[in-house]
Design an enzyme around this catalytic site. Structure first.
Site, PDB file in Angstrom:
ATOM      1  N   ASP A   1       0.799  -1.224   0.000  1.00 28.33           N
ATOM      2  CA  ASP A   1       0.000   0.000   0.000  1.00 28.33           C
ATOM      3  C   ASP A   1       0.831   1.273   0.000  1.00 28.33           C
ATOM      4  O   ASP A   1       0.404   2.284  -0.534  1.00 28.33           O
ATOM      5  CB  ASP A   1      -1.020   0.005   1.133  1.00 28.33           C
ATOM      6  CG  ASP A   1      -0.428  -0.331   2.484  1.00 28.33           C
ATOM      7  OD1 ASP A   1       0.813  -0.461   2.598  1.00 28.33           O
ATOM      8  OD2 ASP A   1      -1.204  -0.482   3.445  1.00 28.33           O
TER       9      ASP A   1
ATOM     10  N   ASP B   1       3.705   0.950  13.236  1.00 32.41           N
ATOM     11  CA  ASP B   1       2.979  -0.317  13.301  1.00 32.41           C
ATOM     12  C   ASP B   1       3.648  -1.426  14.100  1.00 32.41           C
ATOM     13  O   ASP B   1       2.968  -2.155  14.807  1.00 32.41           O
ATOM     14  CB  ASP B   1       2.659  -0.863  11.908  1.00 32.41           C
ATOM     15  CG  ASP B   1       1.639  -0.029  11.173  1.00 32.41           C
ATOM     16  OD1 ASP B   1       0.971   0.782  11.821  1.00 32.41           O
ATOM     17  OD2 ASP B   1       1.518  -0.180   9.959  1.00 32.41           O
TER      18      ASP B   1
END
Length: 883
Positions: free
Chosen positions: A69, A480
């Site tokens: 992404d 993350d």
């Protein structure tokens, strides 16, 4: 697993990538600058982000691609079981093109591959989307800009594929657009595009219509295109095409006249979005995976359906009843060797785990990858081996039915190899998993799941620190997955930072004169936002948050580790002596300031906020605003103090239209001097001084002489050398940079989705950065393997093995090409070519080769006529055995 990456990337960008072939986009002419040849690699983490798409070529075995992404696209290398990055050539001004919304591999001409790129459809991304096309499997690209934006990191990005090639007439491509822009078509192999104006539905589904940023409120648009290859012949356009639309009442359309007219598919289910549409042309079935949401995080209900293309009959083939779903379906694949075998994923089943479903009778019956025996106990059809990426356990010790490592989450991509029923790959929010014994599922055995992700590096980097001594080579602060302590850049660390485990680490620091003392801050849904280590980052313990803290912010360690200053989100700047058991508010400095420490005086700290520089000489208790003027007025600024000299501060940052560049202070920030030879600068870092120099080497991500790149200066900024090239740009590199205080020439570069990149110089005057002229003794073998070949070009890997009894301290391998081949780019070694003769020498970090050990390097090259492999190799004056 991506919410924090969105914030990390966008906030930084709004305020202001190597193992494998280094492909390149065509570049505009550049100004003449001093340059150095660098070898680029990743500090290995392996994965670390969401893989929303995997694409196998349908006519060539072992040709596969993965899209990410925000981290570009990759091509699979079967010989090494690794991924090669394909979009490292994307530059600073088009950083959004590292987001890949869709990818297509040409079944007619397998050398061709296309990528639809763009990261955000709202104002966060300054450029429109584009379609990239390659005739050499992604080694080089040509680009067609689109008149609208694409969203590789937008909601709905796991649906697809939005980009598709006509399997019978490969000059025809379709692209589904978001934002109400409709369906687009190219009839000249992706060179030009026009809207299919008669397509009746541009979509209407938005994740959250109240979102004023435009991120969650954008129309997710046209989400997939699927051809029925049985309705065409070679050279003529395929007649039947199915298109998925983000519209819960009108999700699937069909054309039976090669796109001339379109109709809503009659009898289709309503109330759901069709994430995927996969066709089994042999049996005449279109399979559809439905969810009530667009993903990739959300989805509370779902169904699987089968459409009979000959009769128009719809069959609900859901493996569980709708009432029993708490997730949507998305990942969907057919075994092309046995088309009655279908698999799907419960992509949004976060707890206790994702689920994989498998049918061998076209969806009539299903089995699960795991099931309950007696709740909460589970029986798994698989075993999972994460020894190559041990951090995938996340250091967790969950209670049943949750297990660690998990089978995954956000599992929107799932593909069975069209040539090998035993091989399956699927993407998760943290890695790409796969198996090579899948059919054990059907025989009652357990198939083995392992990470198949080496070479695919997808972390977003917020901060970097390289200590001058002790065990760690590098500390990283990541989105993350928190971050890692690397003691060996070529090996995956065993675990991310834990105790506590931040979802995102926003800042970290070590005490300059006591590198065993390390501090990090970050984001966590519940729990402390600061952690300390007294053993060089091996073990950690949590500090105590001051009142009001909501996020990590920035943190600075005093030079001797006796005190810390913290500027967290949600609260003002704080200071403490000791390890954060209690905090006091700093005075004289505004909330949200960026803080750093002097690297010599343990009581001196610095801050910056909205154009003003602040200084504290009492350990952070009070700050005084500097009278320095002319600094950037915004907050897109990063600054650091030089180790070894009190008060020596460098500041980089700014924005177009205002003050933007690099400033230097030698009096602790009282005054700053702007470097006239730096147009723009966004980061600053220091590394080991060059041989003969007394001042540390400077590194910056900057624009100098009209050229954007990574630059090095060995003379305090008087002159600059560009150390990267147009093939190695990695999009946005504005978060952090640091040199290595122990190795001259080594630089660590942050990226927003390509992980931690590090480079080593080939400059032989670099005190350890370049090759040597060794005379090793003992036997050797060489394995030369062509890993990819296309018209006029190829990629090869070379493995040199020390089969003697003594270690080498350097090596130089020579060979001659038999057919006039030429090396284009070579990595993991320094090299020269004269005529047919090539010499590859070690670089600084791979010169030592123990007896029985190997060293490898790779390159891309060109050929004409014949590409015969060389068979004679010499290590210095010794002849090596060709393996």
């Amino acid at each position: 697993m991506r919410r924090t990456r969105i914030l990390t990337a966008v906030l930084a960008l709004a305020a202001g990538l190597l193992a494998g072939t280094p492909p390149a986009l065509a570049a505009a002419p550049r100004a003449a600058l001093a340059a150095d040849t660098y070898t680029w690699n990743n500090a290995r983490i392996d994965g670390g982000g969401f893989v929303p798409g995997i694409v196998f070529n349908r006519t060539e075995k072992n040709l596969a691609y993965a899209r990410t992404d925000i981290g570009g696209a990759y091509r699979w290398s079967e010989s090494t079981k690794t991924w090669t990055p394909l979009l490292d050539s994307v530059g600073w001004d088009e950083w959004g093109h590292t987001g890949v919304v869709s990818l297509a591999s040409d079944a007619v001409a397998p050398d061709k591959v296309y990528a639809a790129v763009g990261t955000y459809t709202n104002s966060w991304d300054p450029t429109n989307g584009a379609v990239l096309r390659s005739a050499d499997r992604g080694a080089s690209w040509q680009k067609t800009d689109l008149p609208f934006k694409l969203g590789g990191n937008m909601p709905g990005r796991g649906m697809g594929e939005r980009l598709a090639i006509d399997p019978n007439k490969d000059s025809v491509l379709y692209l589904g657009a978001p934002s109400g822009k409709g369906l687009w078509r190219s009839t000249d192999s992706g060179v030009t595009w026009s809207q299919v104006t008669n397509f009746p539905n541009v979509g209407n589904y938005v994740q959250d219509s109240t979102d004023t940023t435009g991120y969650a409120s954008d129309n997710q648009g046209i989400v997939w295109v699927t051809f029925d290859e049985s309705t065409g012949t070679a050279g003529t356009a395929t007649k039947t095409i199915y298109v998925g639309v983000a519209d819960k009442d009108n999700a699937v359309y069909r054309s039976t006249d090669a796109g001339a007219t379109w109709t809503r598919l009659a009898g289709q289910p309503t109330g759901y979005l069709a994430h995927k549409g996969v066709l089994d042309a042999k049996n005449g079935y279109l399979y559809l995976a439905y969810s009530d949401k667009g993903g990739p995080y959300d989805g509370g209900k779902g169904q699987l359906w089968r459409y009979a293309t000959a009769t128009g009959a719809w069959t609900n083939i859901s493996p569980v009843t709708e009432a029993d779903t708490y997730y949507g379906f998305s990942g969907l694949t057919v075994d092309r060797q046995h088309p009655g075998t279908v698999m799907a994923t419960a992509y949004s089943s976060w707890w206790p785990d994702t689920q994989l479903f498998r049918s061998t009778d076209s969806g009539a019956t299903w089995t699960k990858a795991w099931d309950y025996t007696s709740y909460p106990n589970r029986s798994n059809r698989y075993t999972i081996d994460v020894s190559s990426s041990p951090w995938l356990t996340f250091g967790a010790n969950p209670s049943p039915p949750e297990q660690t490592p998990k089978l995954g989450w956000m599992t929107e991509s799932l593909e069975i190899d069209p040539f090998n029923s035993d091989r399956m790959m699927y993407g998760t929010g943290a890695t790409l998993y796969g198996t090579e014994d899948l059919t054990k599922w059907d025989s009652g055995g357990q198939f083995t799941v392992k990470p198949m992700v080496r070479g695919l590096e997808e972390t977003s980097v917020n901060d970097l620190a390289a200590p001058p001594s002790d065990g760690a080579q590098l500390f990283s602060a990541l989105g993350d997955i928190g971050g890692f302590r690397h003691t060996d850049l070529t090996k995956v660390p065993s675990m991310m930072y834990t105790s506590p485990t931040f979802t995102t680490t926003t800042s970290l620091d070590f005490a300059e004169s006591n590198p065993n003392t390390v501090v990090r801050v970050g984001n966590l849904d519940s729990g402390p936002h600061i952690a300390f280590s007294t053993d060089n980052g091996v073990n950690w313990f949590a500090g105590t948050d001051p009142s009001g803290v909501s996020g990590g912010g920035t943190v600075a360690a005093g030079a001797d580790g006796s005190r810390f200053v913290w500027s967290p989100a949600g609260a003002g700047v704080q200071y403490t002596t000791g390890f954060g058991s209690s905090w006091s508010a700093s005075s004289g400095i505004p909330a949200g300031a960026v803080v750093e420490s002097d690297r010599v005086d343990p009581k001196t700290f610095y801050g910056f906020k909205s154009g003003t520089f602040y200084v504290s000489s009492d350990g952070g208790a009070t700050f005084t605003a500097s009278a320095a003027t002319g600094l950037p007025s915004g907050d897109s600024v990063r600054f650091k103090a030089l180790p070894g000299t009190k008060g020596d501060v460098w500041l980089a940052g700014g924005a177009t239209g205002g003050a933007y560049g690099l400033w230097h202070s030698t009096n602790g920030g009282t005054t700053f001097t702007k470097l006239a030879n730096v147009d723009q600068a966004d980061t600053i870092g220091f590394g080991k001084a060059a041989p003969g120099a007394s001042y540390q080497t400077l590194y910056t991500s900057a624009e100098i002489g009209g050229v954007r790149g990574i630059f090095r200066s060995t003379d305090q900024g008087s002159t600059w050398t560009r150390v990267n090239d147009d093939a190695h740009q990695w999009g946005w590199t504005g978060a952090a940079i640091t040199g290595d205080p122990r190795v001259y020439g080594r630089v660590y570069v942050s990226t927003n989705g390509r992980g931690v990149i590090y480079g080593d110089t080939s400059d032989t005057g670099g005190g350890g950065g370049g090759g040597t002229d060794p005379t090793p003794t003992g036997a050797c073998t060489v394995a030369y393997t062509i890993t990819n070949q296309w018209t006029g070009g190829f990629q090869a890997d070379v493995r040199l093995t020390n089969t003697g009894a003594t270690s080498w301290t350097g090596w130089s391998l020579g060979w001659s090409f038999p057919n006039g081949q030429t090396v284009g780019q070579l990595w993991n070694a320094d090299w020269t070519q004269s005529g047919a003769a090539v010499t590859a020498k070690n670089v600084s970090w791979n010169g030592t080769v123990a007896a029985g050990s190997s060293v490898s390097f790779g390159f891309t090259g060109t050929w004409t006529g014949t590409n015969t492999q060389p068979t004679a190799f010499k290590l210095g004056d010794q002849t090596c055995t060709a393996a």
